[in-house]
Design an enzyme around this catalytic site. Structure first.
Site, PDB file in Angstrom:
ATOM      1  N   THR A 101      14.285 -17.870  -3.913  1.00 40.39           N
ATOM      2  CA  THR A 101      15.198 -17.343  -2.896  1.00 40.39           C
ATOM      3  C   THR A 101      14.533 -16.287  -2.027  1.00 40.39           C
ATOM      4  OG1 THR A 101      17.151 -17.812  -4.241  1.00 40.39           O
ATOM      5  CG2 THR A 101      17.391 -16.139  -2.528  1.00 40.39           C
ATOM      6  N   SER A 140      19.810 -24.716   1.460  1.00 42.03           N
ATOM      7  CA  SER A 140      19.791 -23.831   0.307  1.00 42.03           C
ATOM      8  C   SER A 140      18.324 -23.630  -0.065  1.00 42.03           C
ATOM      9  CB  SER A 140      20.545 -24.460  -0.870  1.00 42.03           C
ATOM     10  OG  SER A 140      20.226 -23.801  -2.089  1.00 42.03           O
ATOM     11  N   THR A 141      18.038 -22.510  -0.706  1.00 34.79           N
ATOM     12  CA  THR A 141      16.693 -22.352  -1.255  1.00 34.79           C
ATOM     13  C   THR A 141      16.319 -23.542  -2.117  1.00 34.79           C
ATOM     14  OG1 THR A 141      16.791 -19.927  -1.263  1.00 34.79           O
ATOM     15  CG2 THR A 141      15.288 -20.952  -2.825  1.00 34.79           C
ATOM     16  N   SER A 318     -30.625 -11.423 -14.308  1.00 32.81           N
ATOM     17  CA  SER A 318     -30.526 -10.418 -15.354  1.00 32.81           C
ATOM     18  C   SER A 318     -30.876  -9.047 -14.807  1.00 32.81           C
ATOM     19  CB  SER A 318     -31.475 -10.761 -16.508  1.00 32.81           C
ATOM     20  OG  SER A 318     -31.492  -9.735 -17.470  1.00 32.81           O
TER      21      SER A 318
END
Length: 462
Positions: A101, A140-141, A318
């Site tokens: 949402t 809607s979401t 290294s």
């Protein structure tokens, strides 16, 4: 800094005057300082949200439930976002409660405020154009968010497929360059039978190409669209005809052959497609990781390891051992695969824990998947440019090992049988002699006959 006052059902908040987002986004920023990864980190998702909102506005306008001037302003705002502008205002965290949402509201508010400015109104003057009543109309979401995730994932699959295509081509070219380089293959890390380095690289290319096919198949499954389902799949608040027109508009905007979901309630609650795509992503990542591990083994040494190939040196290996160079690019791909495999477990657990008519955990699925696709796409690129293209073969070492390998005794089985060929291999190993010397000294074959068979084995390897 100047502010504007915005209100929602929980009260009022002061919003920075220059923010395109509003009160709902402000609450999400306060509630979810979780991952530090905003929605804007995934441009494909931002673009997809804008495409969905533009399609909805077009459908609503065609149905006469949205004024043309409002729909046009929303459409122009969405196009601006689709072209890459204003993405920084999609600022809510990817990890959030509420089933997405906050992301949907963030999009509604940014688009509304851009549209207001197009219409000549200041930001926040929602009486003219509202984030929910207009930008989110008939939505809607629960249908917008999963639709946008699918669109973003289709784009992510396409981008990964593009990079895997280049990687495959590069590995094939390297295989062609190594076609003449004989070596001994290995099973269970033990010497096996003759092959060529070119064949080894050719198999690497083939396995990646196979995964490209599987990924494209998974993308096709995401063409099923639930837009118009609204909250739980019943289509409540959506106008009659909206679903068909919205999907048609979205297909036209995206250029994708979208199809309506067969059952909107099922489509709203089910996230099986995300599990499937996650599985295909994991498969690709693990197989590339296996190739990377093989490259690390084949290049190990350089003096006391396999030493069959040399990877291009990328950096000092290294802080204490002078001259040491590590296989840092393949190591990076291994780590990407570890992350993708872990994310697949996240997607699985999220899918399992959705309840009843909605899965509330799509945000973590979206984050896991989009991050995995992004990482593997970038990883495939550096594997190609920083590693594969610069690999060279230690031809003298490989040739000597192939000629002296006891594994050549396998080629004698048709002539001698398994037991006798095994004795030849054992004699070659224990006596530290070549297979041809072993078989002739044992009186099992004439040198010329044995040489002809073994030469044939080497030729087949090439």
């Amino acid at each position: 800094m100047t502010n504007r006052l915005e209100s929602d059902s929980l009260g009022s908040m002061r919003i920075p005057a220059d923010a395109l987002w509003g009160v709902h986004t402000a609450r999400a920023l306060d509630n979810f300082p979780i991952s530090g990864t905003p929605v804007s980190r995934y441009p494909g998702l931002v673009v997809a949200l804008a495409e969905v909102k533009r399609a909805a506005a077009r459908a609503n306008s065609s149905l006469g439930v949205l004024e043309p001037a409002v729909a046009d302003a929303i459409g122009l705002a969405c196009q601006d976002i689709e072209e890459g502008h204003h993405h920084q205002h999609f600022c809510v965290d990817m990890i959030q409660g509420g089933a997405g949402t906050s992301t949907n509201m963030n999009a509604n508010e940014v688009i509304a405020n851009l549209a207001l400015e197009t219409m000549g109104h200041p930001r926040g003057s929602y009486q003219h154009l509202h984030p929910i009543d207009h930008v989110n109309k008939c939505q809607s979401t629960n249908d917008v968010y999963p639709t946008a995730i699918k669109l973003a994932l289709i784009t992510a699959v396409q981008e990964l497929d593009h990079e895997l295509g280049h990687l495959t081509e590069s590995i094939r070219e390297k295989g062609a360059a190594f076609a003449h380089v004989a070596k001994i293959g290995r099973t269970q890390l033990q010497d096996a039978v003759p092959m060529t380095l070119g064949q080894e690289f050719g198999a690497f290319a083939a396995t990646i190409e196979e995964d490209r096919c599987r990924l494209r198949e998974s993308a096709a499954l995401m063409l099923e669209c639930s837009l118009g389902a609204t909250a739980i799949g019943t289509g409540i608040t959506a106008e009659p005809g909206y679903r068909e027109r919205a999907i048609e508009a979205l297909a036209e905007i995206t250029g994708l052959p979208l199809v309506p979901a067969a059952d909107l309630l099922e489509a709203t609650s089910d996230v099986g497609v995300f599990m499937h795509v996650s599985g295909m992503l994991k498969r690709s990542a693990i197989k590339i990781s296996k190739i990377s591990s093989d490259l690390r083994l084949l290049s190990s040494g350089p003096q006391n390891g396999f030493g069959e190939i040399q990877l291009p040196p990328r950096q000092a290996g290294s802080s204490i051992m002078p001259g040491k160079v590590n296989p840092v690019i393949p190591e990076t791909l291994n780590q990407i695969a570890f992350a993708v495999a872990g994310a697949d477990t996240t997607v699985t657990m999220a899918a399992d824990n959705g309840q009843l008519q909605l899965n509330a955990f799509e945000p973590v699925m979206a984050h896991a998947l989009l991050q995995g696709f992004s990482w593997l796409t970038n990883g495939a690129r550096i594997l190609r440019t920083h590693c594969i293209q610069g690999i060279t073969a230690n031809e003298d070492l490989l040739g000597g090992r192939a000629a002296g390998s006891a594994g050549l005794a396998t080629a004698l089985i048709p002539a001698l049988g398994y037991a006798a060929a095994a004795e030849v291999a054992n004699r070659a190993l224990t006596g530290r002699v070549t297979v041809i010397d072993a078989v002739t000294s044992m009186g099992l074959m004439e040198r010329d006959a044995a040489a002809l068979i073994l030469e044939g084995a080497s030729t087949r390897a090439r």
